[in-house]
Write an enzyme that holds these catalytic residues in place. Structure first.
Site, PDB file in Angstrom:
ATOM      1  N   ARG A 231      13.435  -1.236   2.494  1.00 44.82           N
ATOM      2  CA  ARG A 231      12.805  -0.458   3.546  1.00 44.82           C
ATOM      3  C   ARG A 231      12.519   0.947   3.002  1.00 44.82           C
ATOM      4  O   ARG A 231      13.324   1.519   2.267  1.00 44.82           O
ATOM      5  CB  ARG A 231      13.698  -0.357   4.782  1.00 44.82           C
ATOM      6  CG  ARG A 231      13.668  -1.600   5.661  1.00 44.82           C
ATOM      7  CD  ARG A 231      12.322  -1.767   6.355  1.00 44.82           C
ATOM      8  NE  ARG A 231      12.264  -2.901   7.264  1.00 44.82           N
ATOM      9  CZ  ARG A 231      11.828  -4.104   6.941  1.00 44.82           C
ATOM     10  NH1 ARG A 231      11.429  -4.349   5.694  1.00 44.82           N
ATOM     11  NH2 ARG A 231      11.775  -5.075   7.849  1.00 44.82           N
ATOM     12  N   ASP A 255       7.048  -1.140  -2.659  1.00 44.44           N
ATOM     13  CA  ASP A 255       6.346  -2.023  -1.731  1.00 44.44           C
ATOM     14  C   ASP A 255       6.533  -1.576  -0.288  1.00 44.44           C
ATOM     15  O   ASP A 255       5.875  -2.092   0.607  1.00 44.44           O
ATOM     16  CB  ASP A 255       6.848  -3.461  -1.913  1.00 44.44           C
ATOM     17  CG  ASP A 255       6.027  -4.473  -1.130  1.00 44.44           C
ATOM     18  OD1 ASP A 255       4.794  -4.494  -1.314  1.00 44.44           O
ATOM     19  OD2 ASP A 255       6.603  -5.234  -0.337  1.00 44.44           O
ATOM     20  N   GLU A 260       3.882   3.853   6.809  1.00 48.92           N
ATOM     21  CA  GLU A 260       2.972   2.779   6.406  1.00 48.92           C
ATOM     22  C   GLU A 260       1.848   2.642   7.423  1.00 48.92           C
ATOM     23  O   GLU A 260       2.111   2.669   8.625  1.00 48.92           O
ATOM     24  CB  GLU A 260       3.750   1.456   6.278  1.00 48.92           C
ATOM     25  CG  GLU A 260       4.802   1.486   5.196  1.00 48.92           C
ATOM     26  CD  GLU A 260       5.562   0.171   5.043  1.00 48.92           C
ATOM     27  OE1 GLU A 260       5.198  -0.813   5.722  1.00 48.92           O
ATOM     28  OE2 GLU A 260       6.521   0.128   4.256  1.00 48.92           O
ATOM     29  N   HIS A 279       3.331  -3.380   1.168  1.00 51.77           N
ATOM     30  CA  HIS A 279       4.328  -4.161   1.911  1.00 51.77           C
ATOM     31  C   HIS A 279       3.954  -5.647   1.905  1.00 51.77           C
ATOM     32  O   HIS A 279       3.824  -6.281   2.958  1.00 51.77           O
ATOM     33  CB  HIS A 279       4.460  -3.661   3.344  1.00 51.77           C
ATOM     34  CG  HIS A 279       5.795  -3.953   3.951  1.00 51.77           C
ATOM     35  ND1 HIS A 279       6.420  -3.109   4.826  1.00 51.77           N
ATOM     36  CD2 HIS A 279       6.637  -5.021   3.813  1.00 51.77           C
ATOM     37  CE1 HIS A 279       7.577  -3.617   5.213  1.00 51.77           C
ATOM     38  NE2 HIS A 279       7.737  -4.785   4.608  1.00 51.77           N
ATOM     39  N   SER A 281       5.344  -7.893  -0.769  1.00 53.00           N
ATOM     40  CA  SER A 281       6.159  -8.618  -1.739  1.00 53.00           C
ATOM     41  C   SER A 281       6.661  -9.950  -1.212  1.00 53.00           C
ATOM     42  O   SER A 281       6.928 -10.872  -1.983  1.00 53.00           O
ATOM     43  CB  SER A 281       7.352  -7.767  -2.175  1.00 53.00           C
ATOM     44  OG  SER A 281       8.200  -7.472  -1.078  1.00 53.00           O
ATOM     45  N   ALA A 282       6.765 -10.084   0.111  1.00 49.71           N
ATOM     46  CA  ALA A 282       7.300 -11.313   0.697  1.00 49.71           C
ATOM     47  C   ALA A 282       6.233 -12.361   0.962  1.00 49.71           C
ATOM     48  O   ALA A 282       6.554 -13.545   1.116  1.00 49.71           O
ATOM     49  CB  ALA A 282       8.004 -10.990   2.014  1.00 49.71           C
TER      50      ALA A 282
END
Length: 324
Positions: A231, A255, A260, A279, A281-282
């Site tokens: 985070r 990331d 954001e 954001h 990476s997942a």
């Protein structure tokens, strides 16, 4: 359940897929953040499909029957607002969906730094032929801060390429299959000087907020690389920028950020030793379907009155192993 329960689904740009079974058994109200006050009264469950929304902060007056909140993500910091924490509402998340994809992303970033891929691409863009030597990752050390499922998968992949990996968690463990050793968070500063790569995979809690500040970066090696897929608020971003500018650390791959999307005037965009990603990476191909399937599986359990999966300890801010 004898009556059709009411399920509110908080959406942003689109509705979740695979909801036919839920719609057959419940009254489903799809709502934006602005529509939540009118969609929440009478609802017994809330599906946070818009998992980054902060709309729950002001939703308490409308949650007159709410008993369960499911977060379509691993992080629950946006869900654990004070009134939810203090209530008897059960919170579940999507633990396990992103472990492998995030770990592969981190491995890619480590290899990118070691093998100089950003410089290679920049030279290619300039039609410049310049032979260079690159680093080996075998034998390098990594410190993973956050030893939950995502951190563990990161450790496994980094160990798989020959790196030495240790972890930092809430409590110490001397013998751990994935990390070798897990140090308590109180010993973070002592561990930082030993790491070539520092990877943040911790949830955002009161204990981790601002964990990486000027003092933490000062404890790291000047040659160390910093990777944050946890985070943004775990890092004091201004202190990170200064450490990167001054040579306190060598590079960073980020990331997640304090704000954001990352503002266009942020210095991080133009720093040659920084990799910025939005954001993501997942997020693997098909991830939205998998997130919806996790909710539907838990809905079946909830509707049948059987124990839910991935129940979050609201005081700790994450799922404990015992209820996973």
């Amino acid at each position: 359940m004898s009556e059709r329960p009411v399920i509110t689904v908080l959406c942003r740009d689109s509705r979740p897929p695979k909801m036919n079974e839920v719609e057959a058994l419940a009254e489903v109200r799809y709502a934006s953040a602005a529509e939540l006050p009118s969609a929440l009264p009478g609802a017994e469950a809330l599906f946070m499909w818009h998992f980054g929304s902060t709309a729950l902060g002001g939703a308490e007056p409308y949650a007159d029957r709410l008993r369960w909140i499911h977060q379509a993500g691993a992080g629950v910091d946006k869900v654990l607002v004070p009134w939810v924490v203090e209530s008897d509402i059960t919170v579940t998340n999507s633990r396990g969906v992103f472990d492998r994809s995030i770990a592969e992303y981190v491995l890619g970033l480590v290899l990118s730094f070691a093998k100089g891929f950003p410089e290679t691409l920049a030279l290619q863009a300039g039609h410049t032929w310049r032979h260079r030597e690159t680093e080996m990752v075998h034998g390098r050390s990594a410190l993973v801060v956050g030893v939950g499922p995502i951190g563990r998968m990161i450790a496994r992949l980094l160990r798989g390429v020959g790196m030495t990996v240790s972890g930092v968690g809430r409590t110490a463990r001397e013998a751990d299959d994935d990390f070798g050793a897990v140090l308590p968070a109180s010993e973070l500063r002592d561990a930082l000087p030993e790491a070539d790569y520092v990877v943040v995979a911790a949830p955002l809690t009161d204990d981790t907020r601002g964990m990486f500040d000027a003092a933490a970066f000062a404890a790291m090696r000047p040659t160390a690389r910093f990777v944050n897929i946890g985070r943004g608020e775990i890092v004091v971003q201004a202190d990170l920028v200064e450490a990167l500018r001054s040579g306190g650390i060598a590079a960073a791959a980020l990331d997640v950020f304090e704000e954001e999307p990352l503002p266009a005037d942020s210095p991080l965009w133009d720093m040659p030793n920084v990799i910025v990603s939005p954001h993501m990476s997942a997020d693997f191909v098909g991830w939205l379907d998998v997130l919806a399937e996790v909710f539907v599986d838990n809905f079946r359990r909830w509707h049948a009155g059987t124990p839910l999966r991935n129940v979050v300890d609201k005081q700790l801010g994450y799922v404990t192993r015992e209820n996973a």
